[in-house]
Design a protein around this motif. Structure first.
Motif, PDB file in Angstrom:
ATOM      1  N   THR A  98       7.550  -8.752 -10.483  1.00 28.06           N
ATOM      2  CA  THR A  98       8.348  -7.770 -10.882  1.00 28.06           C
ATOM      3  C   THR A  98       8.313  -7.557 -12.584  1.00 28.06           C
ATOM      4  OG1 THR A  98      10.209  -8.228  -8.991  1.00 28.06           O
ATOM      5  CG2 THR A  98      10.920  -6.931 -10.755  1.00 28.06           C
ATOM      6  N   ASP A  99       8.504  -8.573 -13.207  1.00 31.25           N
ATOM      7  CA  ASP A  99       8.088  -8.698 -14.658  1.00 31.25           C
ATOM      8  C   ASP A  99       6.973  -7.757 -14.999  1.00 31.25           C
ATOM      9  OD1 ASP A  99      10.562  -9.758 -15.059  1.00 31.25           O
ATOM     10  OD2 ASP A  99       9.759 -11.836 -15.376  1.00 31.25           O
ATOM     11  N   LEU A 100       5.733  -8.173 -14.280  1.00 27.94           N
ATOM     12  CA  LEU A 100       4.500  -7.446 -14.420  1.00 27.94           C
ATOM     13  C   LEU A 100       4.624  -6.035 -14.343  1.00 27.94           C
ATOM     14  CD1 LEU A 100       1.455  -7.576 -15.399  1.00 27.94           C
ATOM     15  CD2 LEU A 100       1.169  -8.506 -13.049  1.00 27.94           C
ATOM     16  N   ALA A 101       5.371  -5.546 -13.137  1.00 26.83           N
ATOM     17  CA  ALA A 101       5.451  -4.174 -13.098  1.00 26.83           C
ATOM     18  C   ALA A 101       6.304  -3.288 -14.023  1.00 26.83           C
ATOM     19  CB  ALA A 101       6.155  -4.034 -11.494  1.00 26.83           C
ATOM     20  N   VAL A 102       7.165  -4.110 -14.652  1.00 24.20           N
ATOM     21  CA  VAL A 102       7.621  -3.585 -15.562  1.00 24.20           C
ATOM     22  C   VAL A 102       7.066  -3.464 -17.007  1.00 24.20           C
ATOM     23  CG1 VAL A 102       9.882  -4.084 -17.313  1.00 24.20           C
ATOM     24  CG2 VAL A 102      10.280  -4.395 -14.885  1.00 24.20           C
ATOM     25  N   GLU A 103       6.136  -4.430 -17.147  1.00 22.86           N
ATOM     26  CA  GLU A 103       5.370  -4.502 -18.269  1.00 22.86           C
ATOM     27  C   GLU A 103       4.436  -3.107 -18.311  1.00 22.86           C
ATOM     28  OE1 GLU A 103       1.745  -7.084 -19.900  1.00 22.86           O
ATOM     29  OE2 GLU A 103       3.490  -8.159 -19.182  1.00 22.86           O
ATOM     30  N   LEU A 104       3.895  -3.192 -17.002  1.00 23.90           N
ATOM     31  CA  LEU A 104       2.962  -1.997 -16.680  1.00 23.90           C
ATOM     32  C   LEU A 104       3.584  -0.471 -16.936  1.00 23.90           C
ATOM     33  CD1 LEU A 104       0.995  -3.658 -13.814  1.00 23.90           C
ATOM     34  CD2 LEU A 104       0.230  -2.843 -16.072  1.00 23.90           C
ATOM     35  N   LEU A 105       5.017  -0.415 -16.487  1.00 20.61           N
ATOM     36  CA  LEU A 105       5.636   0.725 -16.417  1.00 20.61           C
ATOM     37  C   LEU A 105       6.022   0.967 -18.035  1.00 20.61           C
ATOM     38  CD1 LEU A 105       7.695   2.876 -15.056  1.00 20.61           C
ATOM     39  CD2 LEU A 105       9.485   1.156 -15.287  1.00 20.61           C
ATOM     40  N   ALA A 144       0.860  -1.382  -0.133  1.00 25.27           N
ATOM     41  CA  ALA A 144       0.134  -0.031   0.108  1.00 25.27           C
ATOM     42  C   ALA A 144       0.987   1.488  -0.141  1.00 25.27           C
ATOM     43  CB  ALA A 144      -0.936   0.051   1.215  1.00 25.27           C
ATOM     44  N   LEU A 145       2.006   1.301   0.762  1.00 33.83           N
ATOM     45  CA  LEU A 145       2.722   2.568   0.862  1.00 33.83           C
ATOM     46  C   LEU A 145       3.686   2.754  -0.573  1.00 33.83           C
ATOM     47  CD1 LEU A 145       4.413   2.895   4.047  1.00 33.83           C
ATOM     48  CD2 LEU A 145       2.142   3.562   3.593  1.00 33.83           C
ATOM     49  N   ILE A 146       4.049   1.776  -1.143  1.00 36.65           N
ATOM     50  CA  ILE A 146       4.529   1.713  -2.533  1.00 36.65           C
ATOM     51  C   ILE A 146       3.551   2.099  -3.499  1.00 36.65           C
ATOM     52  CG2 ILE A 146       5.726   0.523  -4.603  1.00 36.65           C
ATOM     53  CD1 ILE A 146       7.252  -1.226  -1.962  1.00 36.65           C
ATOM     54  N   GLU A 147       2.271   1.524  -3.365  1.00 39.09           N
ATOM     55  CA  GLU A 147       1.283   2.316  -4.543  1.00 39.09           C
ATOM     56  C   GLU A 147       1.130   3.616  -4.119  1.00 39.09           C
ATOM     57  OE1 GLU A 147      -2.168   0.026  -3.332  1.00 39.09           O
ATOM     58  OE2 GLU A 147      -0.997  -1.978  -3.958  1.00 39.09           O
ATOM     59  N   ALA A 148       0.902   4.252  -2.862  1.00 37.49           N
ATOM     60  CA  ALA A 148       0.797   5.345  -2.622  1.00 37.49           C
ATOM     61  C   ALA A 148       1.990   6.276  -3.115  1.00 37.49           C
ATOM     62  CB  ALA A 148       0.411   5.634  -0.858  1.00 37.49           C
ATOM     63  N   SER A 149       2.983   5.834  -3.027  1.00 39.50           N
ATOM     64  CA  SER A 149       4.130   6.616  -3.511  1.00 39.50           C
ATOM     65  C   SER A 149       4.337   6.960  -4.931  1.00 39.50           C
ATOM     66  CB  SER A 149       5.430   5.957  -3.119  1.00 39.50           C
ATOM     67  OG  SER A 149       5.703   5.879  -1.577  1.00 39.50           O
ATOM     68  N   ILE A 170      -1.070   2.278 -12.615  1.00 43.59           N
ATOM     69  CA  ILE A 170       0.094   2.555 -11.601  1.00 43.59           C
ATOM     70  C   ILE A 170       0.044   2.022 -10.139  1.00 43.59           C
ATOM     71  CG2 ILE A 170       1.024   4.698 -10.125  1.00 43.59           C
ATOM     72  CD1 ILE A 170       0.654   6.315 -12.805  1.00 43.59           C
ATOM     73  N   GLU A 171      -1.530   2.025  -9.708  1.00 43.73           N
ATOM     74  CA  GLU A 171      -1.798   1.190  -8.619  1.00 43.73           C
ATOM     75  C   GLU A 171      -1.328  -0.322  -8.652  1.00 43.73           C
ATOM     76  OE1 GLU A 171      -5.389   1.037  -5.357  1.00 43.73           O
ATOM     77  OE2 GLU A 171      -5.987   1.148  -7.282  1.00 43.73           O
TER      78      GLU A 171
END
Length: 296
Positions: free
Chosen positions: A267-274, A187-192, A208-209
């Motif tokens: 992590t791979d999914l986060a990179v894909e969204l990025l 939650a804190l990383i999402e918020a950031s 982003i969330e």
């Protein structure tokens, strides 16, 4: 400049911002301010304010509007660590390679220092209103404050911590563990990331969330792995505390190999969204990937 040098530079910038907002150690509350500042200046990755500043910059944000929120986020994070380390919770004596707050200042002072940091975080974030240049930026600050409150309260970090404490030492099903990780850590990383985006003018925050959720849960699972595979000198805090406290983790549920695979998948999914965002994403991409292989 390589990734490690960039990370060191951006962490140093975040550190300067954080220090500039710390309470002064003066008057009758000087001892409380000292305990707050001891914990805030004990080091750490400053990952959340770095995430926030980078997303703000990536989406076109300029100026200092983000700075009070960067400091506030680290205050909230540090408050949670002070309370996590207390005898009533994890009862840890070391954090970031230093004696924990309750060991140095006493348990009652540590409880109050944690409370004070949580409140002071919002006092600090409110200062962003004074930096807003127009009505549009005032609305962005208000939206960012709403996110900060939601992601750190009962529907976010504190809700996750509550579920974690209530289930301490009990066998957990995966859905409960996912809830705890999503809220206590992610939650804190999402918020950031979301606050950085909102302050830069972004309106669609769903991806982003989701990105923050992936990074946060991957980060926590990697923490589980390190609690088993690392050592206190490298990690900066006691290892084996999960086993000592009979905690269910991804490692105890799935084993180290599957836990490692889950870190990589998220992590791979986060990179894909990025990759779907505009701007120069190289640093954030490398930062996400580095979480898979960190040793501390």
């Amino acid at each position: 400049m390589n990734f490690k040098e960039k990370l060191k530079e951006k962490t140093a910038c975040a550190e300067q911002v954080i220090v500039s907002f710390l309470p002064k150690e003066q008057g009758f509350a000087s001892h409380m301010a000292e305990a707050m500042n001891y914990s805030m200046q004990a080091g750490g990755k400053r990952l959340r304010p770095v995430f926030m500043a980078e997303m703000y910059s990536l989406l076109g944000g300029k100026g200092e509007l983000v700075c009070p929120f960067m400091a506030a986020m680290e205050m909230i994070h540090t408050h949670s660590l002070i309370h996590d380390d207390l005898p009533a919770l994890d009862n840890d004596e070391y954090r970031r390679g230093k004696k924990t707050t309750h060991v140095v200042f006493g348990e009652s002072a540590a409880i109050l220092a944690g409370d004070a940091l949580l409140n002071y975080a919002y006092e600090t974030a409110f200062q962003a209103f004074e930096l807003a240049k127009d009505e549009k930026e005032l609305r962005r600050v208000a939206e960012a404050l709403k996110l900060l409150g939601e992601k750190t309260g009962i529907r976010g970090m504190l809700g996750g911590q509550g579920a974690d404490v209530e289930n301490d030492g009990k066998p957990l099903e995966k859905d409960m563990l996912d809830y705890i990780y999503e809220n206590k850590t992610a939650a804190l990383i999402e918020a950031s990331l979301m606050i950085g985006a909102v302050l830069a003018g972004a309106e669609d925050l769903d991806k982003i969330e989701q990105m923050g959720s992936c990074v946060g849960i991957a980060f926590q699972i990697q923490d589980d792995i390190l609690d088993v595979t690392s050592n206190q000198e490298e990690l900066g805090k006691p290892v084996g505390s999960d086993d000592k406290n009979h905690k269910t983790t991804y490692v105890t549920l799935e084993g180290i190999e599957k836990a490692g695979e889950e870190v990589k998948r998220r992590t791979d999914l986060a990179v894909e969204l990025l990759e779907g965002l505009p701007g120069d994403k190289e640093f954030l991409r490398e930062l996400f990937l580095s979480l898979c292989t960190r040793r501390k």
